[in-house]
Motif scaffolding. Structure first.
Motif, mmCIF file in Angstrom:
data_model
loop_
_atom_site.group_PDB
_atom_site.id
_atom_site.type_symbol
_atom_site.label_atom_id
_atom_site.label_comp_id
_atom_site.label_asym_id
_atom_site.label_seq_id
_atom_site.Cartn_x
_atom_site.Cartn_y
_atom_site.Cartn_z
ATOM 1 N N VAL A 1 21.107 -55.958 -40.327
ATOM 2 C CA VAL A 1 22.224 -55.603 -41.204
ATOM 3 C C VAL A 1 22.347 -54.313 -41.595
ATOM 4 N N CYS A 2 21.159 -53.872 -42.252
ATOM 5 C CA CYS A 2 21.104 -52.235 -42.809
ATOM 6 C C CYS A 2 21.262 -51.399 -41.812
ATOM 7 N N LEU A 3 20.807 -51.493 -40.370
ATOM 8 C CA LEU A 3 20.813 -50.502 -39.316
ATOM 9 C C LEU A 3 22.099 -50.654 -38.588
ATOM 10 N N LEU A 4 22.894 -51.694 -38.549
ATOM 11 C CA LEU A 4 23.972 -51.711 -37.908
ATOM 12 C C LEU A 4 25.008 -50.835 -38.367
ATOM 13 N N PRO A 5 25.451 -50.166 -39.616
ATOM 14 C CA PRO A 5 26.570 -49.495 -39.792
ATOM 15 C C PRO A 5 26.112 -47.928 -38.958
ATOM 16 N N MET A 6 24.809 -47.621 -39.131
ATOM 17 C CA MET A 6 24.433 -46.453 -38.711
ATOM 18 C C MET A 6 24.552 -46.261 -36.993
ATOM 19 N N LEU A 7 24.196 -47.489 -36.406
ATOM 20 C CA LEU A 7 24.341 -47.559 -35.132
ATOM 21 C C LEU A 7 25.655 -47.792 -34.598
ATOM 22 N N ALA A 8 26.517 -48.280 -35.169
ATOM 23 C CA ALA A 8 27.750 -48.447 -34.707
ATOM 24 C C ALA A 8 28.468 -47.112 -35.067
ATOM 25 N N VAL A 9 28.297 -46.548 -36.336
ATOM 26 C CA VAL A 9 28.926 -44.903 -36.233
ATOM 27 C C VAL A 9 28.516 -44.109 -34.850
ATOM 28 N N VAL A 10 27.210 -44.296 -34.585
ATOM 29 C CA VAL A 10 26.822 -43.411 -33.344
ATOM 30 C C VAL A 10 27.489 -43.740 -32.172
ATOM 31 N N VAL A 11 27.543 -45.115 -31.859
ATOM 32 C CA VAL A 11 28.282 -45.585 -30.835
ATOM 33 C C VAL A 11 29.747 -45.141 -30.904
ATOM 34 N N ALA A 12 30.581 -45.507 -31.792
ATOM 35 C CA ALA A 12 31.811 -45.123 -31.992
ATOM 36 C C ALA A 12 32.305 -43.719 -31.855
ATOM 37 N N ALA A 13 31.210 -42.711 -32.112
ATOM 38 C CA ALA A 13 31.427 -41.259 -32.366
ATOM 39 C C ALA A 13 31.440 -40.923 -30.910
ATOM 40 N N PHE A 14 30.409 -41.349 -30.363
ATOM 41 C CA PHE A 14 30.111 -40.954 -28.732
ATOM 42 C C PHE A 14 31.182 -41.544 -27.817
ATOM 43 N N SER A 15 31.815 -42.539 -28.108
ATOM 44 C CA SER A 15 32.587 -43.180 -27.333
ATOM 45 C C SER A 15 34.286 -42.615 -27.807
ATOM 46 N N GLY A 16 34.268 -41.725 -28.590
ATOM 47 C CA GLY A 16 35.572 -41.316 -28.850
ATOM 48 C C GLY A 16 36.089 -40.276 -28.241
ATOM 49 N N GLY A 17 35.202 -39.565 -27.329
ATOM 50 C CA GLY A 17 35.900 -38.634 -26.346
ATOM 51 C C GLY A 17 35.652 -37.249 -26.746
ATOM 52 N N THR A 18 35.696 -36.141 -25.735
ATOM 53 C CA THR A 18 35.195 -34.862 -26.487
ATOM 54 C C THR A 18 36.716 -34.220 -26.908
ATOM 55 N N ASP A 19 37.707 -34.954 -26.522
ATOM 56 C CA ASP A 19 39.166 -34.325 -27.198
ATOM 57 C C ASP A 19 39.269 -34.395 -28.604
ATOM 58 N N THR A 20 38.909 -35.472 -29.122
ATOM 59 C CA THR A 20 38.822 -35.630 -30.738
ATOM 60 C C THR A 20 37.892 -34.415 -31.170
ATOM 61 N N VAL A 21 36.717 -34.358 -30.710
ATOM 62 C CA VAL A 21 35.685 -33.595 -31.228
ATOM 63 C C VAL A 21 36.121 -32.087 -31.127
ATOM 64 N N ALA A 22 36.615 -31.672 -30.049
ATOM 65 C CA ALA A 22 37.307 -30.413 -29.959
ATOM 66 C C ALA A 22 38.424 -30.111 -31.031
ATOM 67 N N HIS A 23 39.429 -31.152 -31.187
ATOM 68 C CA HIS A 23 40.242 -30.997 -32.193
ATOM 69 C C HIS A 23 39.714 -30.975 -33.611
ATOM 70 N N LEU A 24 38.850 -31.615 -33.980
ATOM 71 C CA LEU A 24 37.844 -31.582 -35.217
ATOM 72 C C LEU A 24 37.199 -30.276 -35.277
ATOM 73 N N VAL A 25 36.581 -29.686 -34.454
ATOM 74 C CA VAL A 25 36.148 -28.335 -34.519
ATOM 75 C C VAL A 25 36.818 -27.315 -34.722
ATOM 76 N N SER A 26 38.182 -27.256 -34.119
ATOM 77 C CA SER A 26 38.840 -26.127 -34.164
ATOM 78 C C SER A 26 39.859 -26.236 -35.351
ATOM 79 N N THR A 27 39.908 -27.515 -36.222
ATOM 80 C CA THR A 27 40.808 -27.843 -37.323
ATOM 81 C C THR A 27 40.091 -27.709 -38.447
ATOM 82 N N VAL A 28 39.422 -29.022 -38.931
ATOM 83 C CA VAL A 28 39.197 -29.232 -40.080
ATOM 84 C C VAL A 28 37.562 -29.371 -40.484
ATOM 85 N N LEU A 29 36.835 -29.458 -38.775
ATOM 86 C CA LEU A 29 35.545 -29.558 -39.185
ATOM 87 C C LEU A 29 34.761 -28.416 -40.053
#
Length: 558
Positions: free
Chosen positions: A35-63
């Motif tokens: 249970v303690c590891l689940l949030p961290m693993l879920a964040v990693v999986v969800a982040a890498f499944s979000g696609g590169t378009d979202t990452v590129a947008h974040l890097v160019s705007t708010v990141l």
């Protein structure tokens, strides 16, 4: 009498029975770790499944802005907490001045205040329509644009609020380190011609470096996890970006990727803190040979030291408490109304349930590690401790993503198979929020449990087993009675931490299920600071309970 030779018989070696944890205990302990590891693993999986378009947008705007503000805030808080915490710790342990005995105790008081509560109080008195600027305009005859005044709603203002409530982390650890140091090395430096300040920088400070570094890292981890203060002051950090992406923009992938950035930073700090503790081995062979010779500060020097130590207490506890009390008197909020009774009930229900569940989990994990020491049990305990380094917003995203997917999949299958909608069974429930609190605060409960467990000698376990007790019977009849003070302390710490917790509660609470912290945040966001003072005072009053215990311990340490 003739000697008789006995036939050779195999020697029977005494067999020491290995200690194995009961299967149920092992399952529950490993389940807590998962249970303690689940949030961290879920964040990693969800982040890498979000696609590169979202990452590129974040890097160019708010990141870049989020990263820059977060790093700058952490840097300012680290320097501020170091200066106040170490300076106050050295003065109260190495010198004598008027009132030092009770000043070394009251220096802990700001721990009872969440930083966002201080933000509400100081905004009330330092903002443009506040008492200070209004008096300045009246006395000097200035117009609204005729003078410059520092803006409290800024990154610097947020850093000041965090420094005032987090410096006790550094103070407590530095004070304990200074008290443990021998006076011999300090006197040797003085005998060689060093002044008191030079001896402090060359001898006392290097010896206390591991403890000080651990305190500063703890303060920085709390800083990057803070949401209420930076959100109210309009400072854009990773914590505010996660909330904005999740709620305002409905961008789940963006929220997960921001959460991954914050998680990486937090885990890096956790690793540094762990390495710092692992290397904190300084040996002084003359430690007990001579007590410290305290420096007596007389006249103006003593009063300057007294004022310097009292200033963070006044700014971090006494002044905000007085301001909040005055604001509360002028508000229209009634703590006895049915609405506020509901807020209080919700807060007490969440805090009480989370405290019991978290302490029970700490008992299971700690006892499992004692019964069956090894890599698996040590890994379970380490996983349970990781939550203290993970901000509440990251935990919220990490739990909502997998359980929302499960609820949606189950609802779709039930509709297709039985034409029965199930809705959201887990997402938005109280129990998922309790799970977030478990992940966030299990480290505090486990630390308190392990501190008490050190008093239970291994011979007690052996005696209990020889009398026919099972491992669970030994826990119930031997350990728990001895551990009662430590467990009550753990319950109190988790209870108060849940009462103050804001980001996870704000994101994960059930619909129309507000707590005192959420109510204070909503009123402050609507610029109703007088109303926000009332729930804030209740939160502070609750926070005073563990601080009183810490103050009593500080008073007995010398």
């Amino acid at each position: 009498m003739t000697d008789q030779t006995l036939p050779d018989t195999p020697r029977v070696r005494p067999h020491r029975r290995a200690r194995f944890a009961p299967r149920g205990l092992s399952v529950v302990a490993l389940g807590v770790a998962v249970v303690c590891l689940l949030p961290m693993l879920a964040v990693v999986v969800a982040a890498f499944s979000g696609g590169t378009d979202t990452v590129a947008h974040l890097v160019s705007t708010v990141l870049p802005r989020y990263a820059g503000n977060t790093l700058l805030l952490a840097l300012i808080v680290s320097f501020g907490t170091f200066a106040i915490g170490v300076g106050a710790a050295w003065l109260v342990t190495m010198t004598r001045f008027p009132g030092v005995r009770w000043i070394e105790v009251v220096l802990v008081l700001p721990l009872a205040f969440p930083a966002y509560v201080l933000a509400y109080a100081y905004t009330h008195i330092l903002d443009h329509p506040g008492v200070v600027q209004t008096a300045l305009r009246d006395v000097m005859g200035y117009g609204p644009r005729d003078y410059w005044f520092p803006e409290i709603r800024s990154l610097g203002g947020a850093a000041l609020m965090l420094v005032l409530v987090l410096y006790p982390y550094v103070y407590l650890l530095a004070r304990a380190s200074f008290l443990q140091q021998s006076g011999t090395t300090f006197l040797a430096a003085r005998a060689l011609g060093s002044s008191a300040w030079s001896a402090f920088f060359r001898v006392s400070l290097p010896l206390a470096r591991p403890a000080i570094a651990a305190g500063v890292l703890l303060a920085v981890m709390e800083t990057i996890a803070d949401f209420g203060t930076v959100a109210y002051f309009g400072v854009q950090t990773f914590a505010t970006g996660i909330y904005t992406s999740w709620f305002s923009l409905a961008d789940r992938a963006g929220a997960a990727q921001l959460a991954l950035c914050l998680l990486s930073f937090a885990l890096l700090l956790a690793v540094l803190e762990r390495m710092q503790r692992g290397r904190s081995k300084y040996y002084d062979p003359a430690r007990r040979s001579q007590d410290k010779t305290l420096i007596l500060l007389k006249g103006w020097a003593g009063w300057v030291a007294c004022a310097a130590c009292l200033l963070p207490v006044v700014l971090g506890a006494l002044l905000p408490a007085a301001v909040l009390f005055w604001m509360g008197l002028g508000s229209e909020q009634n703590l006895l109304s049915a609405r506020y009774v509901g807020f209080l009930q919700n807060s007490l229900t969440l805090a009480g349930t989370a405290a019991v569940v978290t302490v029970f989990a700490a008992i299971v994990v700690g006892f499992y590690q004692r019964l069956q020491p090894g890599r698996i049990s040590a890994g379970a305990a380490y996983a349970a401790r990781l939550g203290y380094a993970v901000p509440g917003g990251v935990i919220a995203v990490g739990l909502l993503v997998p359980f929302a997917a499960f609820d949606n999949a189950l609802d779709g299958w039930m509709r297709a198979t039985f034409d029965v909608p199930t809705g959201l069974l887990i997402t938005g429930s109280i129990w998922l929020l309790i799970g977030a609190y478990l992940v966030r605060f299990s480290a505090a409960a486990l630390g308190a449990y392990e501190g008490g467990q050190a008093l239970v000698h291994a011979n007690m376990d052996a005696a209990s087993r020889s009398l026919g007790q099972t491992p669970i019977g030994t826990l119930r009849r031997v350990h728990l009675p001895i551990l009662t003070p430590s467990l009550l302390t753990a319950l109190l710490i988790v209870f108060v931490d849940v009462m103050k917790e804001l980001p996870a509660t704000l994101i994960m609470r059930p619909f129309n299920y507000d707590t005192l912290a959420v109510q204070a945040y909503r009123l402050a966001s609507d610029e109703r600071l007088d109303g926000a003072a009332v729930p804030s005072l209740v939160i502070v009053a609750m926070g005073l309970l563990p601080v009183i215990l810490i103050c009593r311990q500080v008073g007995r340490q010398r």
